[in-house]
Design a protein around this motif. Structure first.
Motif, PDB file in Angstrom:
ATOM      1  N   LEU A  96      48.526  42.318  32.183  1.00  0.00           N
ATOM      2  CA  LEU A  96      49.505  41.359  31.616  1.00  0.00           C
ATOM      3  C   LEU A  96      50.704  40.557  31.399  1.00  0.00           C
ATOM      4  CD1 LEU A  96      47.684  38.667  29.413  1.00  0.00           C
ATOM      5  CD2 LEU A  96      48.152  40.439  27.637  1.00  0.00           C
TER       6      LEU A  96
ATOM      7  N   ASP B 270      38.024  32.146  29.568  1.00  0.00           N
ATOM      8  CA  ASP B 270      37.470  32.938  29.497  1.00  0.00           C
ATOM      9  C   ASP B 270      38.177  33.398  27.985  1.00  0.00           C
ATOM     10  OD1 ASP B 270      40.221  33.785  29.148  1.00  0.00           O
ATOM     11  OD2 ASP B 270      40.683  35.280  31.309  1.00  0.00           O
TER      12      ASP B 270
ATOM     13  N   ILE C 296      40.894  34.779  26.525  1.00  0.00           N
ATOM     14  CA  ILE C 296      41.973  34.560  26.065  1.00  0.00           C
ATOM     15  C   ILE C 296      41.927  32.679  25.965  1.00  0.00           C
ATOM     16  CG2 ILE C 296      44.163  34.084  26.823  1.00  0.00           C
ATOM     17  CD1 ILE C 296      44.076  37.438  27.894  1.00  0.00           C
TER      18      ILE C 296
ATOM     19  N   LEU D 109      41.603  39.851  25.310  1.00  0.00           N
ATOM     20  CA  LEU D 109      40.550  39.970  26.418  1.00  0.00           C
ATOM     21  C   LEU D 109      39.391  40.146  26.322  1.00  0.00           C
ATOM     22  CD1 LEU D 109      40.811  39.242  29.241  1.00  0.00           C
ATOM     23  CD2 LEU D 109      42.109  41.504  29.651  1.00  0.00           C
ATOM     24  N   HIS D 110      39.579  41.619  25.712  1.00  0.00           N
ATOM     25  CA  HIS D 110      38.783  42.630  25.432  1.00  0.00           C
ATOM     26  C   HIS D 110      37.903  42.951  24.106  1.00  0.00           C
ATOM     27  CE1 HIS D 110      40.136  45.418  27.920  1.00  0.00           C
ATOM     28  NE2 HIS D 110      41.289  45.323  28.215  1.00  0.00           N
TER      29      HIS D 110
ATOM     30  N   LEU E 278      48.070  36.675  33.481  1.00  0.00           N
ATOM     31  CA  LEU E 278      47.154  37.980  33.829  1.00  0.00           C
ATOM     32  C   LEU E 278      46.466  37.696  35.276  1.00  0.00           C
ATOM     33  CD1 LEU E 278      45.014  40.201  32.537  1.00  0.00           C
ATOM     34  CD2 LEU E 278      43.106  38.496  32.902  1.00  0.00           C
TER      35      LEU E 278
ATOM     36  N   GLN F 220      43.623  45.007  36.033  1.00  0.00           N
ATOM     37  CA  GLN F 220      44.513  43.651  34.645  1.00  0.00           C
ATOM     38  C   GLN F 220      45.624  44.525  35.087  1.00  0.00           C
ATOM     39  OE1 GLN F 220      41.047  42.775  32.285  1.00  0.00           O
ATOM     40  NE2 GLN F 220      40.387  41.079  33.279  1.00  0.00           N
TER      41      GLN F 220
END
Length: 743
Positions: free
Chosen positions: A208, A74, A76, A229-230, A107, A206
């Motif tokens: 972290l 993903d 990350i 992540l975003h 995560l 989610q």
């Protein structure tokens, strides 16, 4: 039990293995040293890190089904994942726990597969924690003050030991309605605001978790992963005018906050200030207009009546009130020709303030308002259009704490708070306008990191002063982790330490002096003659040692640092101060905790004295009660020189002054930048022997060298043939300075 044959024994063993697989444990291990053990029978999970060697344990307390192991990638990075399902009352749930290969991160995610009135239980919910860890978080109060305790709100929690080993855990989505749960000692959980209701199907939350050695390194790890992540794009430290240049502010604590010369009027007073600055060659490059410029009521955010007038000595009017917004438009008795005409007259871009929407505002009949917050995209488009037409470059949204508190839907549903912030960011972005948050809760830092045009955020109370330094530095750590530049708030130009700290923040530098009282000499320690701030590469934040000392309640100074890095040459800037409750003590720091290996030269900026430290040595100096100190720590390179940069700037090696450094045996090459209206720069540093100086496309005065303490200065000047670089909005000249150490 007896087995009659080997085949019977083999069949029984196979059956037990299958049962263990379906009802027992699943284990995954990442290349970063993390491992996860998941028990399907009771839903328990155990997360283990290698560095530090800590374990976290919790349980869903339900039988897990459909447990599978996945690999993937993903934003990350590459990960291994355990995915599973369970039933929580009437709601079918799905969960995932990912371990990342390249970073010590986990995560957690839980998804409500059907709509549900009540939010699910916290996940993760760790009840097994390392013993005797300190706990740190941010408070549910304006400007997100630091707390050495676990606050049960949407904030990161930091847990650490006296060796600076650390865990950071936080919500990783839906920040406005999320909440940490527990005390950080017997429980550490990630859940929701207790007022939240009516989640839609496939709602996913989610969390972290980051492990690290070093408190500040763990903050950077956590923040970097959350931004990744975003897919967040964060602005540089010169992304807008507020970040790049010296500014003038009229907010609480400034001279012209709800105050003006009645003979000149408000617009005339500010025009006179700008005219005087130009006459005195003080390079103010923008102006902030606080809440006094638009129409307001007298009603407070809680609905209670307030005073009829904000400033009793000034005329009555809807601008001279301190309640909610009635109309976001310049008061005609202050700006009879409109805000755009005033902006053109002063010839400066503007930053404008806003607050909450009053219950009596006509906006309620035109737009969708929730509580005291505008969530209608049409309202934000209208406001952003007005700002653009009026020469506004940055929109400041203030009173964010009250907006959250008195807009109940922010807490009770997922959409409202996000609509308020999403529409603000979108509308401003469409008009090329950046944003600043003021009076934020921690959740605003988290949510705001998703908006590229949120460039600055207030991390200190109104009117910056010594009482705010502690919170400013600790809360700047949260802002820095999320790529938002901290703003100290207004001060007067004569206040050297306030000018210094705001410069070291790498954020705005802004003053609020009266006409004719600006201390130009003080400001020129922070900015070039053209108003460009000479700043470090990152915000100044507390050293690990200060977290530990404060957690242990030791009477030690708060010590913070930042840095510049030019060509791999890292120069540290260290600020320390004794807080009011702290007796006289000493400043301590080591080269190792600054990320330097030594030898290095420690220069006391205000006393003008220095000390050479060898290898991994530590530095100690006395510090009086209520006193502060500022040091520049420069490594001695292959050239034999510890270069301190511009002698007359707080951040002498800031890239706005020193564009490049190349260090080699016996020679240091420096690219020095000068504004067009600067005639010379004085460079200084440490050298074992007197350096020989050559200025390409320029000249120098004789090197001044003290053979006792090995300190040198040299004044360099651009020559008549020095080329002007016009690639930026601020033309500059650059000279190359070569310093050679004589044999």
């Amino acid at each position: 039990m007896r087995f009659q044959s080997f085949s019977q024994l083999s069949s029984a063993v196979f059956a037990m293995m299958v049962a263990a697989h379906h009802c027992g444990a699943e284990v995954i291990t990442s290349a970063s040293g993390m491992s996860l053990r998941l028990e399907a029978g009771d839903g328990s999970y155990r997360l283990t890190a290698k560095q530090p060697a800590w374990e976290l344990g919790g349980s869903i307390n339900q039988t897990l089904k459909a447990v599978v192991t996945n690999r993937g990638s993903d934003a990350i990075g590459d990960y291994q994942e355990l995915a599973f399902q369970w039933q929580e009352g009437p709601t079918p749930m799905r969960g995932q726990i990912r371990l990342y290969e390249g970073r010590a991160l986990a995560l957690f995610a839980q998804t409500c597969r059907a709509a549900t009135e009540l939010p699910p239980r916290p996940f993760p919910d760790f009840r097994t924690l390392p013993a005797k860890l300190h706990v740190f978080s941010y408070g549910h109060h304006e400007f997100a003050p630091p707390r050495f305790a676990a606050t049960e709100i949407s904030t990161p929690w930091l847990l650490f030991d006296n060796d600076a080993n650390a865990i950071i855990i936080s919500p990783a989505s839906h920040f406005i309605v999320a909440s940490m749960v527990g005390n950080g000692q017997t429980e550490m959980a990630s859940g929701f605001n207790p007022m939240l209701r009516n989640l839609p199907p496939e709602f996913t939350q989610q969390t972290l978790v980051a492990f690290g050695q070093g408190i500040n390194r763990t903050w950077d790890l956590w923040g970097g992963a959350l931004l990744d992540l975003h897919h967040a794009k964060r602005p540089t430290d010169t992304a807008d005018t507020v970040l790049k240049y010296l500014g003038y502010w009229t907010d609480n604590g400034a001279t012209y906050y709800y105050n003006y010369n009645t003979n000149l009027g408000y617009a005339g007073t500010l025009q006179s200030f700008v005219d005087q600055c130009r006459l005195d060659q003080i390079p103010i490059r923008y102006m902030q207009l606080d809440s006094w410029w638009y129409y307001k009521s007298t009603t407070q955010p809680d609905g209670q009546p307030g005073k009829e007038k904000k400033a009793n000595n000034l005329p009555q009017g809807e601008w001279n009130c301190y309640g909610g917004l009635l109309e976001y438009k310049a008061a005609t008795n202050l700006f009879p020709n409109g805000l755009d005409a005033f902006q053109k007259s002063v010839g400066l871009p503007l930053v404008t303030h806003n607050r909450w929407i009053d219950p009596a505002s006509p906006y309620h009949q035109q737009y969708k308002i929730s509580g005291i917050a505008a969530i209608d995209p049409r309202w934000w488009d209208h406001i952003a259009g007005y700002l653009k037409a009026s020469g506004i470059i940055t929109y400041e949204q203030d009173w964010l704490d009250r907006i959250y508190t008195y807009s109940p839907a922010f807490s009770s549903n997922v959409e409202t708070g996000e609509a308020f912030l999403d529409n603000m960011a979108r509308a401003c972005q469409a008009q090329g306008i950046t944003m600043q948050y003021c009076m934020p809760y921690p959740c605003y830092f988290l949510q705001g990191s998703r908006y590229e045009n949120l460039t600055t955020i207030r991390t200190s109370g109104d009117r910056f002063n010594t009482n705010h330094w502690n919170d400013f530095l600790y809360t700047s750590r949260l802002a820095a982790s999320l790529g938002i530049w901290p703003w100290a708030d207004v001060y007067m130009s004569r206040e050297t330490d306030n000018v210094l700290l705001s410069t070291l923040s790498a954020g705005p530098v802004g003053i609020g002096d009266a006409i004719g009282t600006v201390n130009k000499a003080n400001l020129l320690h922070a900015v070039r003659a053209d108003g460009v701030i000479v700043k470090p590469d990152a915000p100044i934040v507390p050293l690990d040692r200060s977290y530990i000392a404060d957690a242990e309640k030791e009477p030690a100074p708060l010590t913070a640092s930042t840095y510049t890095d030019r060509g791999g040459i890292k120069t540290e800037y260290v600020f320390a101060f004794n807080r009011r409750q702290t007796p006289a003590d000493a400043v301590h720091f080591s080269l190792a905790e600054l990320g330097l290996s030594g030898p290095a030269y420690v220069y006391d900026y205000f006393s003008g004295t220095g000390e050479l430290l060898k290898d991994t040595a530590s530095f100690t100096a006395p510090l009086d009660k209520d006193a502060s100190a500022f040091y520049i720590v420069a490594p001695v390179g292959k050239s034999g020189i510890a270069f301190l940069g511009d002698k007359n700037k707080f951040v002498g090696t800031g890239r706005q002054r020193v564009a490049s450094l190349q260090d080699g045996p016996g020679k240091l090459t420096v690219g020095v930048v000068l504004a067009l209206n600067e005639e010379s720069v004085v460079l200084h540093g440490y050298a074992a022997v007197k350096p020989k100086v050559t200025v390409i496309s320029g000249s120098d005065d004789a090197v001044q060298y003290d053979a006792t303490d090995h300190y040198f200065t040299v004044e360099v000047k651009p020559g008549g043939g020095t080329q002007v670089d016009k690639s930026d909005t601020d033309p500059v000249r650059q000279v190359t300075v070569v310093l050679e150490t004589e044999k």
